[in-house]
Design an enzyme around this catalytic site. Structure first.
Site, PDB file in Angstrom:
ATOM      1  N   THR A 135       0.206  -1.098   0.146  1.00  0.00           N
ATOM      2  CA  THR A 135      -0.608   0.037   0.027  1.00  0.00           C
ATOM      3  C   THR A 135       1.178   1.476  -0.212  1.00  0.00           C
ATOM      4  OG1 THR A 135       0.489  -0.387   2.566  1.00  0.00           O
ATOM      5  CG2 THR A 135      -2.101  -1.221   1.302  1.00  0.00           C
ATOM      6  N   GLU A 170      -5.474   4.415   3.067  1.00  0.00           N
ATOM      7  CA  GLU A 170      -4.641   3.009   2.689  1.00  0.00           C
ATOM      8  C   GLU A 170      -4.863   2.897   0.763  1.00  0.00           C
ATOM      9  OE1 GLU A 170      -3.117   0.910   6.248  1.00  0.00           O
ATOM     10  OE2 GLU A 170      -4.854   0.305   5.535  1.00  0.00           O
ATOM     11  N   ILE A 219      -2.458   0.343  -5.168  1.00  0.00           N
ATOM     12  CA  ILE A 219      -2.379   0.435  -6.273  1.00  0.00           C
ATOM     13  C   ILE A 219      -1.779  -1.319  -7.837  1.00  0.00           C
ATOM     14  CG2 ILE A 219      -0.909   1.722  -8.358  1.00  0.00           C
ATOM     15  CD1 ILE A 219      -0.229   3.534  -6.929  1.00  0.00           C
TER      16      ILE A 219
END
Length: 377
Positions: free
Chosen positions: A247, A308, A311
């Site tokens: 994260t 948080e 991706i």
């Protein structure tokens, strides 16, 4: 909340009491229904649009199955009847038959327990009905949350009573152990759904009929996107080491005004990391992301606000600290939930990531990938 959404005492005692009450009352619910009640039950089922042969229904507090004939009138074949009373469900099986427990064959399946105990493998459902039972559940907010997590995007929840709210309140006053909670009015419904992935679509409060129609937004789409950006700060290391979910944590302090009043929970959308011109071009693109905004209630030190962002892209490096991150949240899956076991938290996070990845292929979300936030200059 303007009223208590939870019955007195503990859940186990409450559920056992409800099971005992309705196990004793089973024969009462096998009597033929008056015609006017049948008409109201048909109206309750008809509140959900587009029910048909391909629909999957969860009937919470099904009892002996008074709604089942009306589901079948709409062509519905796949029904999960949920009730705390084993005797009630046994009568439903006598009347309507039963299919395999796993749901591989269309038909009526039964589950002895409350909606919170229904396992994920029974889902997903197109609609969930709480008919003449919402005042009996232990925790109304939790019941709606768990039902919403078992629905498809765009799925509906119906809360109803074919005798109306006035009758319900009179019975509640006379038998508070049997019916400890009220049927929510409009303001109460909005409070209940405030941080849930649900919108109130309809509320009927007639003399002899109460009915509320709620919906999980199609594609989980937010009414307005959430745009955040900031510096990536050091997290707690749990994302990559304990959860297998790396994260990027955005510094929450400068985002205080934007986060104020925002429901705490799991969002998804798009993210772009300003990693510097020396980074591979692919790492600088706009990528899918899932984001938790909240206080990590399942983690021991979960007290401070965090943002948080995971991706959904394999970067050349996972060292994002100090870099600038831009995100647009376009969908909302669920509020923060406290999980009793860490394995349950991991499983839910993986589910959230899978949902996010799939929903972001929908046109409603893809269009935000080209937002000007990501294409400055």
């Amino acid at each position: 909340m303007t009223y208590s959404t939870q019955a007195p005492g503990d859940k186990q005692t409450h559920n056992q009491r409800q099971a005992d009450i309705f196990n004793r009352k089973t024969e009462v619910f096998t009597a033929p229904l008056p015609e006017e009640i049948k008409q109201r039950l048909a109206r309750i089922v008809d509140a959900v649009p587009d029910l048909g042969p391909d629909s999957r229904i969860m009937d919470v507090g099904s009892g002996t199955g008074c709604l089942i004939p009306f589901f079948r009138d709409r062509g519905v074949q796949d029904i999960l009847a949920v009730d705390l009373s084993a005797n009630m469900l046994a009568k439903a099986e006598e009347s309507y038959g039963s299919s395999s427990t796993t749901g591989n064959e269309p038909g009526v399946r039964t589950w002895v327990g409350d909606v919170e105990s229904v396992p994920a493998f029974q889902a997903p459902f197109d609609a969930a009905f709480f008919n003449a039972v919402f005042g009996n559940v232990f925790d109304q907010r939790e019941a709606l949350l768990r039902a919403s997590l078992l629905l498809i995007p765009g799925g509906h929840i119906v809360i109803s009573h074919p005798l109306g709210k006035t009758w319900h309140e009179q019975f509640k006053a006379a038998s508070p152990e049997e019916i400890p909670l009220p049927l929510p009015d409009g303001a109460m419904l909005q409070d209940l759904c405030r941080d849930l992935p649900l919108r109130v679509r309809q509320l009927v409060e007639e003399q002899d009929l109460y009915m509320a129609l709620l919906q999980v937004p199609p594609a989980y789409l937010l009414s307005a996107p959430i745009m955040l950006e900031g510096r990536v700060v050091e997290g707690f290391g749990r994302g990559s080491t304990q959860m297998g979910v790396p994260t990027a944590n955005i510094e929450p302090g400068p985002l205080k005004d934007k986060l104020e009043g925002l429901p705490l929970g799991v969002y998804f959308g798009w993210a772009q990391l300003d990693a510097g011109q020396d980074e591979p071009e692919q790492d600088l693109q706009v990528h899918k992301m899932a984001m938790n905004v909240g206080r990590r209630p399942s983690i021991e030190d979960g007290t401070d606000m965090t943002v948080e962002v995971h991706i959904l892209h394999t970067f050349q490096t996972f060292n994002f600290r100090g870099k600038h991150l831009r995100v647009i949240g376009t969908g909302y899956i669920r509020p923060e939930v406290r999980f009793c076991r860490f394995q349950e938290l991991i499983a839910r996070i993986k589910t959230d990531l899978g949902v996010s990845k799939a929903q972001l292929d929908m046109p409603e979300h893809i269009r935000f990938k080209e937002h000007r936030l990501f294409h400055r200059g």
